[in-house]
Design an enzyme around this catalytic site. Structure first.
Site, mmCIF file in Angstrom:
data_model
loop_
_atom_site.group_PDB
_atom_site.id
_atom_site.type_symbol
_atom_site.label_atom_id
_atom_site.label_comp_id
_atom_site.label_asym_id
_atom_site.label_seq_id
_atom_site.Cartn_x
_atom_site.Cartn_y
_atom_site.Cartn_z
ATOM 1 N N ARG A 133 0.853 -1.189 0.000
ATOM 2 C CA ARG A 133 0.000 0.000 0.000
ATOM 3 C C ARG A 133 0.888 1.237 0.000
ATOM 4 O O ARG A 133 1.957 1.258 0.587
ATOM 5 C CB ARG A 133 -0.885 0.022 1.249
ATOM 6 N N TYR B 295 -1.292 -3.635 -6.918
ATOM 7 C CA TYR B 295 -1.107 -4.315 -5.627
ATOM 8 C C TYR B 295 -2.426 -4.380 -4.844
ATOM 9 O O TYR B 295 -3.123 -3.364 -4.712
ATOM 10 C CB TYR B 295 -0.022 -3.615 -4.781
ATOM 11 N N LYS C 280 -9.618 -2.290 1.804
ATOM 12 C CA LYS C 280 -9.185 -1.120 2.565
ATOM 13 C C LYS C 280 -10.002 0.107 2.158
ATOM 14 O O LYS C 280 -10.378 0.924 2.988
ATOM 15 C CB LYS C 280 -7.688 -0.861 2.329
ATOM 16 N N HIS D 29 -10.582 -2.032 11.704
ATOM 17 C CA HIS D 29 -9.488 -2.875 11.210
ATOM 18 C C HIS D 29 -9.224 -3.965 12.253
ATOM 19 O O HIS D 29 -8.231 -3.919 12.974
ATOM 20 C CB HIS D 29 -8.254 -1.983 11.002
ATOM 21 N N SER E 46 -1.323 -3.451 10.367
ATOM 22 C CA SER E 46 -1.023 -4.372 9.270
ATOM 23 C C SER E 46 0.235 -5.195 9.576
ATOM 24 O O SER E 46 1.221 -4.654 10.067
ATOM 25 C CB SER E 46 -0.783 -3.565 7.987
ATOM 26 N N CYS F 182 0.860 -7.450 11.800
ATOM 27 C CA CYS F 182 1.228 -7.619 13.218
ATOM 28 C C CYS F 182 0.557 -8.847 13.822
ATOM 29 O O CYS F 182 0.416 -8.946 15.032
ATOM 30 C CB CYS F 182 0.851 -6.371 14.021
ATOM 31 N N ASP G 59 -9.339 -9.507 9.340
ATOM 32 C CA ASP G 59 -8.834 -8.163 9.010
ATOM 33 C C ASP G 59 -9.826 -7.033 9.282
ATOM 34 O O ASP G 59 -9.414 -5.939 9.626
ATOM 35 C CB ASP G 59 -8.413 -8.126 7.528
ATOM 36 N N ARG H 57 1.891 -12.114 -0.588
ATOM 37 C CA ARG H 57 0.554 -12.358 -0.037
ATOM 38 C C ARG H 57 -0.077 -13.636 -0.564
ATOM 39 O O ARG H 57 0.260 -14.106 -1.644
ATOM 40 C CB ARG H 57 -0.369 -11.185 -0.433
HETATM 41 C C1 OXD Z 1 -3.130 -4.362 5.413
HETATM 42 C C2 OXD Z 1 -3.763 -5.565 4.856
HETATM 43 O O1 OXD Z 1 -2.235 -3.777 4.776
HETATM 44 O O2 OXD Z 1 -4.639 -6.149 5.510
HETATM 45 O O3 OXD Z 1 -3.531 -3.973 6.528
HETATM 46 O O4 OXD Z 1 -3.430 -5.954 3.712
HETATM 47 MN MN MN Z 2 -5.193 -5.098 7.286
#
Ligand code: OXD
Ligand code: MN
Length: 601
Positions: A86, A216, A225, A245, A267, A269, A294, A385
């Protein structure tokens, strides 16, 4: 210039499911006139359509077929190396005034931004196919569920949207024919994937997103998002619900008592790992199930918060995923998975740093170059990913489709902090919990471009995703609190604290069950705690640490409050609130002063 997304031509019965809602048809017509595609492909979400799109993507090298025996029905996609995460610096909230976007968002004036983007989109799909992707976010029969349409010139986006959302006819049915019905308009074009012509723009008042110049996931799967969080949070405030989130998990005791917990971590984590946690052997009979990994959409009913997962799949970080760290994720991604930017082995299997077993002697790394274990570069990009349907998850909660949502007993905030922040503690009440969320911080990760490992404040893990003024967002949280007669308890966790030797003090992963168990004990009013300046802290014997190989000193360090570190932390809270230029509600400033005062008691 080379056409990076040549048009495809479908046989009758594929790509021709036109919606009947006139507002949708008018909008598609307008975008078609602007972008001038070779043809329009109307997606219906069917298996036949998917097979056709995969075959075309293989022909155009958008996908590489993986070893059918090792990873059945799975594919690898390589994004442009300039386009792997991102990009927050080119992500804009385009509200009529700058104040509405607030101090944490990039703002851009709507009329100017539309004309700049329309300029970039003019003729952008020449020689390409314009795909129209209808989708819903949320379980099919939920009052929280919303409809979106994404126009895109990327086959990878269409294939990913089919995994990540409930896509196709289901959305046309949900929308119906009312030209005034609410639905999200998303326009995406790859353009020429040039970082200088890359913009991700949100127009909350118009329920519209325009994303150009990237391929991406986080920038282009507009359901996620862009819609479910940025536009979603704006709609949620206006309509009195919450878009967060957060992962959602279920935890069931051996006696069959079940709680649902939502957790906001920034993100990369560990949200996916926590949502798929397998309790260690010591917790015989305990079960953790995944509702979402998420995003949570939550509303108030009977004074309680009920949550749904608006998504239909997981778009997770691959490196570090293994049978040791997350067996449920490994099982989920063994088949029917779309990988992005991992390494390809000589037998067409996928590989990444942290996967079980020895590295391959030779592989093709994420950019397409040769790789051996002696190479200096990583084989998989750190933000590579997987996109996999949630139905693949062996731990999927049986009530994930329940339209009314699932009642939330606890909310957990957490970040990646090497120091200062204890393993777990509980807020004194809702507003104190909002303060914990508002001041949380984390070391940055590869999920977004920019420096990695730098501590930054990330309120409620929403810094990159709140679609309006963060001060109003804090106020919305407190307003929700006032309407809850049975609010969830709020906690803060930190799995990442390090000892003097620089090593993690806490084993993490499945062992996080020990922390989750204390959270549940607190919800059931059976767990002990000590009052500390920062909140309710477990003493070592309040946590079930039996059969865990950890010494007393590490436990003391994990739960300790170092007054010197906290003085620094308090100064940072003050500086952070100060940096927001006066938007922070008085109540949160009061919470901060009370925290400072408790340290003086
Ligand atoms: C992020 C995702 O970047 O979930 O938070 O992809
Ligand atoms: Mn996320």
């Amino acid at each position: 210039m080379k056409n990076i997304a040549p048009a495809i031509f479908s046989p009758n019965g594929i790509g021709d499911t036109k919606p009947t809602n006139q507002a949708v048809l008018d909008w598609v017509h307008e975008i078609g006139k602007l972008t001038k595609p070779e043809n329009i492909f109307w997606c219906d979400g069917s298996e036949r359509e998917n097979e056709f799109l995969i075959a075309e993507s293989l022909k155009q090298n958008v996908l590489i077929k993986l070893n059918e025996k090792k990873v059945p029905r799975s594919y690898l996609h390589r994004s442009n190396p300039n386009d792997v995460a991102r990009v927050e610096k080119v992500t804009f909230i385009c509200t009529p005034t700058k104040e509405e976007a607030g101090p944490t968002n990039n703002w851009s004036e709507p009329a100017d931004t539309y004309s700049k983007l329309y300029g970039l989109l003019n003729g952008a799909m020449r020689g390409r196919t314009m795909f129209v992707v209808p989708y819903i976010m949320g379980p099919p029969d939920s009052p929280l569920t919303k409809v979106g349409f994404e126009i895109t010139d990327s086959k990878y986006v269409v294939l990913s949207m089919r995994i990540m959302t409930r896509m196709g006819k289901i959305a046309l049915k949900r929308l119906g024919n009312d030209p005034k019905a609410e639905w999200n308009r998303g326009v995406h074009s790859l353009l020429d994937v040039d970082p200088d012509r890359r913009f991700i723009c949100h127009f909350p008042q118009d329920n519209t997103i325009i994303s150009v110049g990237s391929g991406y996931g986080g920038n282009v799967l507009l359901s996620k998002k862009c819609f479910a969080l940025r536009i979603g949070s704006y709609l949620a405030r206006k309509q009195g619900w919450m878009a967060e989130h957060m992962l959602i998990l279920g935890v069931e005791s051996p006696e069959g008592r079940k709680h649902y917990v939502a957790a906001a971590f920034p993100s990369a984590c560990g949200k996916t790992n926590f949502a798929m946690l397998i309790p260690p052997a010591h917790f015989k009979g305990w079960k953790v199930t995944t509702v979402g990994d998420d995003i949570a959409w939550m509303e108030i009913r009977d004074g309680r918060l009920f949550a749904v997962n608006p998504e239909n799949g997981y778009f997770g970080v691959v490196p570090g995923t293994s049978y040791k760290s997350n067996p449920n994720a490994m099982k989920s991604i063994e088949h029917d998975t779309l990988y992005t930017n991992v390494a390809l082995t000589d037998d067409n299997d996928v590989w990444w740093e942290g996967k079980d077993g020895a590295p391959p002697e030779h592989a093709i790394e994420w950019r397409g170059d040769d790789w051996t274990p002696d190479s200096k570069e990583k084989a998989a990009h750190p933000n590579s990913r997987f996109a996999t349907p949630m139905g693949n998850n062996p731990a999927l909660d049986p009530d994930v489709e329940k339209g009314e949502g699932l009642p939330i007993s606890a909310i957990i905030f957490g970040g990646r902090r090497s120091d200062t922040v204890p393993l777990v503690y509980e807020a004194f009440d809702w507003n104190h919990g909002v303060y914990l969320g508002a001041t949380m911080a984390s070391e940055t990760t590869a999920a977004a471009t920019g420096a990695v490992g730098k501590v930054r404040r990330d309120p409620m893990a929403m810094l990159p995703f709140c679609g309006y003024n963060i001060g109003d967002y804090f106020r919305h949280w407190m307003d929700i609190g006032k309407r809850l007669t049975n609010p969830p308890l709020i906690f803060n966790v930190n799995w990442f604290r390090k000892g003097a030797n620089g090593k993690f003090l806490w084993p993490g992963f499945g062992e996080n069950m020990r922390v989750l168990k204390w959270v549940i004990d607190r919800c059931e009013r059976t767990g002990g705690a000590l009052k500390s300046p920062v909140g309710w802290l477990p003493s070592p014997h309040d946590l079930d640490l039996e059969e865990l190989d950890i010494d007393h000193k590490s436990v003391a360090d994990l739960l300790g409050i170092d007054h010197e570190e906290w003085q620094k932390e308090l100064a940072e809270h003050e500086a952070f609130f100060g940096s927001l230029g006066g938007v922070v509600p008085e109540e949160l400033q009061k919470q901060r002063k009370q925290l400072v005062a408790r340290f003086k008691e």
